[in-house]
Write an enzyme that holds these catalytic residues in place. Structure first.
Site, PDB file in Angstrom:
ATOM      1  N   HIS A 146       0.802  -1.220   0.000  1.00  0.00           N
ATOM      2  CA  HIS A 146       0.000   0.000   0.000  1.00  0.00           C
ATOM      3  C   HIS A 146       0.842   1.281   0.000  1.00  0.00           C
ATOM      4  CE1 HIS A 146      -3.840   1.708  -0.267  1.00  0.00           C
ATOM      5  NE2 HIS A 146      -3.989   2.141   0.946  1.00  0.00           N
ATOM      6  N   SER A 306      -3.677   5.364  10.172  1.00  0.00           N
ATOM      7  CA  SER A 306      -2.711   6.309   9.619  1.00  0.00           C
ATOM      8  C   SER A 306      -1.380   6.212  10.366  1.00  0.00           C
ATOM      9  CB  SER A 306      -3.279   7.724   9.780  1.00  0.00           C
ATOM     10  OG  SER A 306      -2.274   8.675   9.549  1.00  0.00           O
ATOM     11  N   TYR A 532     -12.484   0.126   0.065  1.00  0.00           N
ATOM     12  CA  TYR A 532     -12.541  -0.120   1.514  1.00  0.00           C
ATOM     13  C   TYR A 532     -13.628  -1.103   1.910  1.00  0.00           C
ATOM     14  CZ  TYR A 532      -9.156   3.536   2.300  1.00  0.00           C
ATOM     15  OH  TYR A 532      -7.992   4.252   2.315  1.00  0.00           O
ATOM     16  N   THR A 668      20.292   8.061  -0.892  1.00  0.00           N
ATOM     17  CA  THR A 668      20.324   8.812  -2.155  1.00  0.00           C
ATOM     18  C   THR A 668      18.914   9.214  -2.577  1.00  0.00           C
ATOM     19  OG1 THR A 668      20.095   6.805  -3.482  1.00  0.00           O
ATOM     20  CG2 THR A 668      22.341   7.565  -3.033  1.00  0.00           C
TER      21      THR A 668
END
Ligand SMILES: *[C@@H]1O[C@H](CO)[C@@H](O)[C@H](O)[C@H]1NC(C)=O
Ligand SMILES: *[C@@H]1O[C@H](CO)[C@@H](O)[C@H](O)[C@H]1NC(C)=O
Ligand SMILES: *[C@@H]1O[C@H](CO)[C@@H](O)[C@H](O)[C@H]1NC(C)=O
Ligand SMILES: *[C@@H]1O[C@H](CO)[C@@H](O)[C@H](O)[C@H]1NC(C)=O
Ligand SMILES: *[C@@H]1O[C@H](CO)[C@@H](O)[C@H](O)[C@H]1NC(C)=O
Ligand SMILES: *[C@@H]1O[C@H](CO)[C@@H](O)[C@H](O)[C@H]1NC(C)=O
Ligand SMILES: *[C@@H]1O[C@H](CO)[C@@H](O)[C@H](O)[C@H]1NC(C)=O
Ligand SMILES: *[C@@H]1O[C@H](CO)[C@@H](O)[C@H](O)[C@H]1NC(C)=O
Ligand SMILES: *[C@@H]1O[C@H](CO)[C@@H](O)[C@H](O)[C@H]1NC(C)=O
Length: 731
Positions: A146, A306, A532, A668
């Site tokens: 995800h 979250s 969802y 990097t």
């Protein structure tokens, strides 16, 4: 309204027959996009091996699956401005094959936003060609981590093709080939080994982003849990018969959105960084992506979870947003943003990824409970648009044709929509409904009633032009390895949905007495993407997750029923009696709105690879930066197992340069800057770690430019040599 440049795509390059389609699609997509949110390593103390169990056969493999890091929209935020422009970290597919001498199962976790139906079908076709009937739809699980920073363009349903600017061969091929290669490597390395399981909790790394929906679940149910997100980390440790570690697979529920929608570089985000850290730790001395140890961090029931642990705030005032609708008094939804634990998105990614890695490493170190027993796999295709569910003793209900609600367009506090949609909308908005009706047509009364209380924004199940906008046929699948069951879920389940599903599966498995002490884990974003899955109660609140539960209020109930069926079949060892279900479509005529890049050009009197801005010290932090004349990275073709960047140290004894970092390295950043007149720059940043040995260094950039149609030429550029001394840098 933010207008997408409709002239984006060099229509001249499109087939004449496609041009009509193109114009119409662009007209639709302008409206829509503006509507949308927007080797062997010794592993320390080993458990004493119980003597009696037959070992499994185990193989692990990892392969680069990074797609073109230019121009293609990144998949996740549906933000048309967020197109690929460089590489932060590379994307990998990690495959784990387990065999009990009778059956075989494969679990693959891929650094992508989600597995699409098209991607899975193409992978299964490739596996069929190579291995015949060994790897099939029932025993191969593909799950996405995800990350919201991987290139899109690998979908066959219209809604996802619009947000990806179409279906692109050069976007899907690296994914198919990378996934298949990771399975090839795992296949070639299959040998006797053992599996140990361990489980712990990780706090301070996740937050429920729709607590208001969660609170609508029954109080009695909520009281059984300490948290409103799942904190558990499950770890499977894979060893050879000597007890030496060969790999690790773990699951943790958190959105891979530490990198926000302002990021333009391809990145594996927090979950990918956790893999990176464990692999770098176990494969000491190897460059990223090299070495035999494979560490997979898989997604789980992360729907409402979250990583932005500081929580949502109104950006201009710093005050909390409205609890119910996540908007701010001034500026609305767009002003309300959740921030991570770090000072910027890179630091937030580092902290969350590091936390997950540390917990997994600890659990890996102490894993002592051996996983034994037979393997099972059960799979069905289900038409999710008409599943009948029993809702109480007297009534049944049905799932619906897919549709997205108004709050879908609001987005979330991890990345909001551009327009004035807010979460929690249970009423439509005449303005937007009017536009929708004019452009796309009105949702049928039947679909509206079925989705109640969702105000429908896009009745995707009734939109079939030029191809269906959303899938009807969905994969449900469970694989079990002894006492561990992996439930492959075709989307993003919320915390409570995942808990209900785990419990239902566990109950069915244990009902026959064969499965004791089972550990059930949700593997998210698997096999096909259907947005969802909330609980019925959460659905009533219609925040983003509820609005994005596309098969209506009884979606979870339907899945519970289907997965119970699979689990029961496994418990009774009658999987072969399960109906296969309706086969999903494989659409032939997919559209593409993003033409291949034009020929590359250089500024006057320069060549590709010339240095435009030489290495120079930055005032803050030890960062070296250099800018080259570049070609469009999309002209570099298949970039798997290559690098756009090397940081090299000079070896004075042998007078050679040794590569110490690549574009896959955390240290990097390869930025591609697109200019006008088909010119572009590549800027490489190297963040010098404090532990970097002193010495002479140089930075190189590699690529391919397009000279003219079908003519591509490799180029490279090299910076001046610079010296690093105790992290201080002098030219
Ligand atoms: C959000 O809800 C608050 C009340 O909780 C209300 O004052 C505000 O107008 C709502 N905002 C929007 C945009 O609907
Ligand atoms: C994304 O992160 C950057 C810092 O890395 C920050 O400046 C920016 O405000 C963030 N944007 C959003 C939309 O969260
Ligand atoms: C799924 O079910 C619906 C309703 O029964 C039906 O109209 C549709 O054709 C089915 N889809 C497929 C692909 O079989
Ligand atoms: C069953 O559900 C229906 C529809 O929600 C409702 O009308 C009915 O009262 C319920 N029956 C019982 C016994 O709860
Ligand atoms: C959103 O914006 C449109 C056009 O500016 C307006 O007509 C509509 O009322 C707004 N909706 C809300 C909920 O503010
Ligand atoms: C929905 O029902 C209303 C009232 O019966 C009717 O006026 C309207 O035309 C119907 N809409 C559609 C799309 O069928
Ligand atoms: C390019 O190089 C030529 C020959 O050295 C020189 O005459 C010309 O001025 C240069 N042009 C620019 C824009 O630097
Ligand atoms: C490329 O670098 C040159 C030299 O610094 C600069 O003038 C130019 O604007 C850059 N182009 C882009 C697209 O960033
Ligand atoms: C390597 O050799 C060069 C020149 O011979 C010298 O300047 C430099 O200090 C040496 N570097 C290291 C790390 O010893």
């Amino acid at each position: 309204m933010v207008r997408r440049k409709s002239a984006c795509c060099g229509a001249s390059a499109l087939e004449v027959t496609l041009s009509v389609l193109f114009i119409l699609m662009t007209a639709v997509s302008v409206t829509l996009i503006t509507l949308m949110a927007t080797g062997k390593t010794h592993t320390g103390p080993e458990p004493t091996l119980p003597p009696k169990h037959e070992p499994y056969l185990i193989g692990v493999g990892r392969a680069d699956c990074t797609g073109p890091p230019a121009d293609i929209p990144l998949m996740g935020y549906a933000n048309p401005q967020q197109t690929a422009a460089g590489i932060h970290t590379r994307l990998y597919s990690r495959a784990f094959i387990i065999d009990d001498g009778r059956r075989r199962v494969v679990f693959v976790t891929v650094d992508v936003g989600m597995i699409s139906q098209r991607l899975r079908l193409e992978v299964l076709r490739a596996l069929q060609l190579k291995y015949g009937n060994l790897y099939r739809q029932d025993n191969v699980v593909l799950s996405g981590t995800h990350t919201h920073s991987g290139p899109g363009g690998y979908f066959q349903y219209t809604l996802f093709m619009i947000t990806s600017k179409g279906f692109m061969k050069d976007a899907i091929e690296p994914l198919v080939n990378g996934i298949v290669k990771s399975i090839d490597i795992a296949h070639s390395r299959v040998r006797p080994g053992r599996i140990f399981r361990s489980r712990g909790e990780l706090e301070d790394s996740s937050l429920n982003r729709s607590p208001h929906s969660y609170l609508n679940n029954p109080e009695g149910e909520r009281h059984r849990y300490k948290w409103n997100t799942d904190k558990q980390v499950l770890v499977l440790k894979f060893t050879d018969l000597d007890g030496d570690g060969i790999g690790m697979l773990s699951w943790f529920a958190v959105h891979a959105v530490s990198m926000n929608y302002t990021n333009r570089m391809v990145s594996s985000d927090n979950m990918g960084y956790a893999s990176y850290l464990l692999e770098q730790d176990k494969n000491r001395g190897q460059l990223p992506g090299q070495g035999g140890f494979v560490a997979g961090f898989s997604s789980s029931n992360l729907g409402d979870v979250s990583p932005n642990t500081k929580g949502p705030r109104c950006m201009s005032t710093g005050l909390p947003c409205d609890y119910l609708n996540s908007s701010c008094p001034v500026g609305g939804t767009k002003e309300c943003k959740a921030f991570g634990p770090g000072n910027d998105m890179f630091e937030s990614t580092r902290i969350i990824g590091h936390n997950i890695y540390m917990k997994a490493q600890e659990l890996y170190g102490t894993a002592a409970e051996e996983v034994t027993g037979l393997l099972h796999s059960a799979h069905q295709w289900v038409n999710m648009t008409d599943v009948t569910v029993q809702i109480n003793a007297t009534h049944t209900a049905s799932t619906c044709k897919p549709a997205l609600g108004h709050s879908f367009a609001a987005g979330t506090t991890d990345g909001g929509g551009d327009l004035n949609f807010t979460q929690g909308a249970v009423e439509g908005d005449p303005f937007w409904d009017g536009i929708r009706d004019a452009v796309l047509g009105e949702p049928s009364n039947q679909t509206q009633a079925c989705h109640h209380p969702k105000p429908i924004l896009f009745s995707t199940g009734e939109m079939n032009w030029p191809l269906p906008w959303h899938p009807q046929i969905v994969d449900v699948q469970i694989i079990t390895v002894g006492s561990v069951s992996v439930v492959a879920v075709p989307g993003e389940m919320t915390t409570m949905s995942g808990r209900r599903l785990r419990e239902a599966v566990k109950q069915e498995l244990q009902s026959e007495g064969a499965f004791k002490d089972s550990e059930v884990v949700i593997a998210g974003l698997s096999n096909i993407y259907t947005h969802y899955i909330t609980t019925f109660e959460e659905y009533q609140v219609q925040r983003y997750e509820g609005a994005s539960t596309i098969y209506g209020p009884h979606t979870l109930s339907a899945y519970l029923q289907k997965y119970r069926g699979l689990a029961r079949a496994i418990a009774q060892d009658r999987v072969s009696e399960l109906p296969v279900g309706p086969e999903p479509p494989f659409f032939e005529k997919l559209f593409n709105l993003l033409a291949p890049p034009n020929a590359d050009r250089t500024p006057v009197n320069t060549s590709f690879g010339d240095v435009l801005e030489q290495v120079f010290p930055r005032l803050q932090g030890d960062v070296v930066s250099v800018t080259f004349v570049a070609g469009n990275p999309r002209n570099s073709g298949d970039i798997r197992d290559t690098t756009f960047v090397t940081v090299e140290i000079h070896d004075n004894r042998t007078n050679t340069w040794e590569v110490v970092y690549t574009d896959a390295s955390w240290e990097t950043r390869f930025h591609w800057l697109k200019g006008s007149f088909q010119r572009s720059n590549a800027t490489v940043d190297w963040f010098i770690p404090p532990a970097a040995p002193s010495g002479s260094y140089r930075i190189k950039h590699f690529g391919r430019y397009k000279e003219k149609k079908n003519v591509f030429k490799p180029y490279e550029g090299t910076s001046d040599v610079f010296t690093v001394t105790d992290s201080f840098y002098y030219q």
